[in-house]
Design a protein around this motif. Structure first.
Motif, short mmCIF file in Angstrom:
data_model
loop_
_atom_site.label_atom_id
_atom_site.label_comp_id
_atom_site.label_asym_id
_atom_site.label_seq_id
_atom_site.Cartn_x
_atom_site.Cartn_y
_atom_site.Cartn_z
N GLY A 1 0.79 -1.23 0.00
CA GLY A 1 0.00 0.00 0.00
C GLY A 1 0.81 1.27 0.00
O GLY A 1 0.28 2.36 0.26
N HIS B 1 -7.62 -8.44 -0.41
CA HIS B 1 -8.37 -7.58 0.51
C HIS B 1 -9.85 -7.48 0.15
O HIS B 1 -10.58 -6.68 0.74
CB HIS B 1 -7.75 -6.18 0.53
N TRP C 1 -11.46 -6.19 -2.39
CA TRP C 1 -11.97 -4.90 -2.86
C TRP C 1 -13.17 -5.13 -3.77
O TRP C 1 -13.14 -6.00 -4.65
CB TRP C 1 -10.89 -4.15 -3.64
N SER D 1 -12.40 0.23 -7.57
CA SER D 1 -11.36 0.35 -6.54
C SER D 1 -10.06 0.93 -7.06
O SER D 1 -9.23 1.38 -6.28
CB SER D 1 -11.09 -1.02 -5.90
N ASN E 1 -15.37 3.32 -2.96
CA ASN E 1 -14.48 2.20 -2.70
C ASN E 1 -13.12 2.32 -3.38
O ASN E 1 -12.36 1.36 -3.41
CB ASN E 1 -15.14 0.89 -3.15
N ARG F 1 -9.42 2.75 -3.87
CA ARG F 1 -8.30 2.52 -2.95
C ARG F 1 -6.96 2.97 -3.53
O ARG F 1 -6.05 3.28 -2.78
CB ARG F 1 -8.21 1.03 -2.59
N LEU G 1 -5.62 7.87 -0.77
CA LEU G 1 -5.53 6.96 -1.90
C LEU G 1 -4.07 6.58 -2.13
O LEU G 1 -3.19 7.44 -2.14
CB LEU G 1 -6.08 7.61 -3.16
#
Length: 698
Positions: A39, A67, A69, A73, A149, A151, A185
């Protein structure tokens, strides 16, 4: 390979090995897996065709599964629609291995596909910054639901964004998007080689300073063989002759510096029966797509392009890159050079065909810097106050009302807004761009009048485009031309345009609707668009000085014609350069200071020495004209007294060229332009150099 693959989703690994037949990942792709899966904010650095797209996409697809998602995403942002179109099939095939989907959203995508995306959001959406902001402000899009959502954001060609105002616009839109998503993000930038990747990544993070970040730039392996040659050909006609005779049977991509030159060279090549295609920004998207696809599928052919093909659009396996004159940066040259040498056993290559002797010096200076391993640092434009004004209005469109005390919270400490931000807001309120309602504000009548056409599309486009006419042959759009080529009255016979490498006779002009109807013709045509050259940088102009003093770029071949031109230029400038200082040279009643500092630095020096310089001159890259009767003593005294450097002067024409300048207070608009025209750092370096005074003995 095994250790890297262990981190990816097993289904993805299966397809990499069995569907793609990959025996191993490239170093960049291996090294990107850990930080992307963790991440972290990342910049992935590799030359053109270095596998950057897969380096970002494979670990992101694995993260989706790990994860769980759901919904939209990942956003994948590109500077060009054509690049998005080119990427979509490849990314869609990768995503499908895991049952995930990829869709496109940009200006050429119709209402049907957009409605489907809103009903069933894809896992990955490919878009541009302008289209992304269009979704944020659209009454047809529930942005809070669509982006809830998200990410991660992948920014392809991030260096291209960071170097101009689209970069500030992109960062500001991402800050608003993160606020809607309710979380920071992950930001992944894909970049060609740049001189300051750490600074580029910090810039890309925007206000997210606390997040972990890493630059992934694997050490280069064995350097590929490179063949770079410089020739002096003298004219476009001669360039076409050389291209037609050299490398017959091969696929050649020719870069030029303007749309006009692309059209002229394309016509000259076709006159020599060379299969030729054209690509530039004033051609219709259909015309460009046809040319690029036909070129990709052909063999013995040439495509002539401006920088539209510099970025990663796939036009097939190239044999040769040819450059007319020289690009404006080492980074640009690397992008173009990287188009070749992709096949096993092939070499990276570039042939420079210089039209003027002076272009040989420009090319030699650029190649001297390249051979030394230098690449420009990416420096975002200073003082983006006009983008700040645009963002305030766009936020008011998005949210319908904004707090006059709380609006800045949407952007955190993003350095888009300086100490004049409150003054900017008050100006928008006082001039009617915003209307006040207590502690809130909303879009006002002046914003409606200035930017409200077509659902505020003018507000969502960061750049101003000069008004152009759409050129139509029957129902087919060929492209666009400027007013000036249609309004010339000093023309005998029919008016003939040169567009898409073909000649078109103008039939009817619909001035109100700005449409021009044409038919094919064998008569010679004319191509003409405005140009906006900003001059060369300090570093590249200094490199020209070094070449004049004898520096020779290694691993570069100069033909006899190019070497002869360079030798003549060294003789011509022999009194304009010196090893031990910058030259002041008096000849033919003129006194020039040969700074070799680049246009921006020379503008700053010119503005800072009003008593010394000749006010009526066009500022160039290499020298400044001083008052002809100034003595060496007077010059030295004036230079020693320079305190704070002055910004270059501005005019109303320059202000009109700044998009959204109308939404700025006049003094802030002039300050913004002035700060962008100058180069205080390089001007200071010039003032600190030793000085040599020469007088022509003739």
């Amino acid at each position: 390979m095994t250790t890297a693959l262990d981190r990816l989703h097993p289904a993805l690994v299966h397809h990499l090995v069995n569907t793609l037949g990959w025996r191993e990942l490239r170093p960049l792709q291996q090294e990107a897996i850990e930080p992307v899966l963790a991440g972290k904010d990342v910049v992935l650095l590799a030359p053109t065709a270095g596998g950057k797209t897969e380096a970002a996409t494979f670990p992101l697809l694995s993260a989706m599964e790990q994860h769980n998602w759901q919904g939209l995403s990942v956003l994948y942002i590109c500077p060009l629609r054509a690049l998005l179109n080119n990427l979509q099939p490849r990314l869609a095939s990768y995503a499908a291995w895991l049952g995930r989907t990829v869709e496109l959203w940009h200006g050429d995508v119709g209402a049907g596909p957009r409605s489907r995306i809103l009903r069933e959001p894809p896992d990955i959406l490919l878009t541009t910054p302008e289209s992304l902001e269009g979704m944020l402000v659209s009454s047809k899009v529930d942005a809070r639901q669509l982006f809830a959502n998200v990410r991660a954001v992948v920014v392809d060609e991030v260096h291209a964004f960071a170097g101009d105002d689209r970069g500030w616009h992109l960062l500001a839109v991402l800050e608003r998007l993160a606020r809607l998503a309710g979380a920071p993000l992950q930001r992944i930038g894909l970049s060609a080689t740049v001189g300051n990747p750490d600074e580029l990544l910090r810039w890309l993070q925007g206000s997210q300073h606390g997040r972990a970040r890493v630059v992934v730039a694997p050490a280069a392996g064995v350097a590929a063989e490179v063949d770079v040659t410089v020739d002096h050909v003298g004219s476009i006609v001669n360039a076409a002759k050389v291209i037609s005779l050299l490398h017959q049977g091969e696929k050649r991509l020719v870069f030029v510096d303007s749309r006009r030159r692309a059209e002229e060279l394309g016509a000259a090549l076709r006159a020599r029966d060379v299969t030729t295609f054209i690509s530039h920004s004033s051609l219709s998207s259909d015309e460009r797509r046809r040319s690029e696809q036909a070129f990709a599928d052909a063999r013995d052919c040439v495509i002539v392009a401006t920088s539209t093909l510099e970025l990663g659009i796939d036009v097939g396996d190239l044999d040769r890159v040819i450059q007319i004159d020289a690009p404006r940066s080492v980074a640009s040259f690397l992008q173009r050079l990287g188009r070749t040498g992709r096949r096993s056993g092939s070499t990276r290559n570039c042939l420079f065909l210089c039209l003027e002797p002076d272009a040989v010096l420009v090319a030699a200076g650029l190649l001297e810097r390249w051979a030394a391993g230098w690449v420009e640092p990416i420096v975002p434009p200073v003082a983006p106050r006009h983008i700040a004004a645009q963002q305030i209005l766009a936020l008011a469109l998005q949210e319908h009302t904004i707090g006059t005390k709380t609006w800045r919270e949407w952007w955190g400490d993003l350095p888009l807004f300086d100490d004049d931000a409150q003054k900017l807001l008050e100006h928008l309120l006082s001039e009617g761009y915003l209307e006040r309602d207590g502690a809130m504000a909303f879009i006002g009548p002046e914003a409606e009048r200035k930017f409200g056409r077509r659902y505020f599309s003018d507000l969502l486009a960061v750049f101003s485009a000069p008004p152009e006419f759409t050129v139509l042959a029957g129902r087919s759009e060929i492209g666009r031309v400027g007013d000036d080529v249609l309004m010339t009255d000093d023309q005998d016979g029919p008016r003939v345009l040169l567009l898409a490498g073909r000649a078109w006779q103008v039939g009817h002009i619909d001035w109100k609707r700005r449409r021009c109807y044409v038919e094919p013709t064998d008569l010679p045509g004319q191509a003409k668009w405005g140009s906006g050259s900003g001059g060369l940088s300090f570093d590249l102009t200094q490199a020209q000085r070094a070449v004049l003093l004898g520096a020779e770029p290694s691993d570069v071949t100069f033909t006899q014609r190019a070497q002869a031109a360079l030798n003549e230029l060294r003789e011509e400038h022999s009194r304009h350069v010196a090893d031990d200082g910058l030259v002041f040279f008096r000849a033919a009643g003129n006194l020039h200071w040969w700074t070799w500092a680049g246009t921006a630095a020379n503008r700053t020096l010119h503005a800072s020495l009003p008593t010394l310089v000749d006010a009526r001159q066009r500022i160039g890259d290499r020298s400044i004209r001083l008052h002809p009767d100034a003595t060496a003593k007077e010059v030295s005294q004036a230079l020693s007294k320079v305190g704070d450097l002055s910004p270059p002067p501005t005019n109303e024409s320059a202000i009109r060229g700044l998009k959204f300048a109308a939404a700025l207070p006049p003094d802030l608009a002039h300050r913004t332009i002035a700060e962008r025209l100058g180069d205080h750092v390089s001007a200071t370096a010039v003032l600190e150099q030793p000085r040599k005074f020469y007088v022509d003995a003739q």
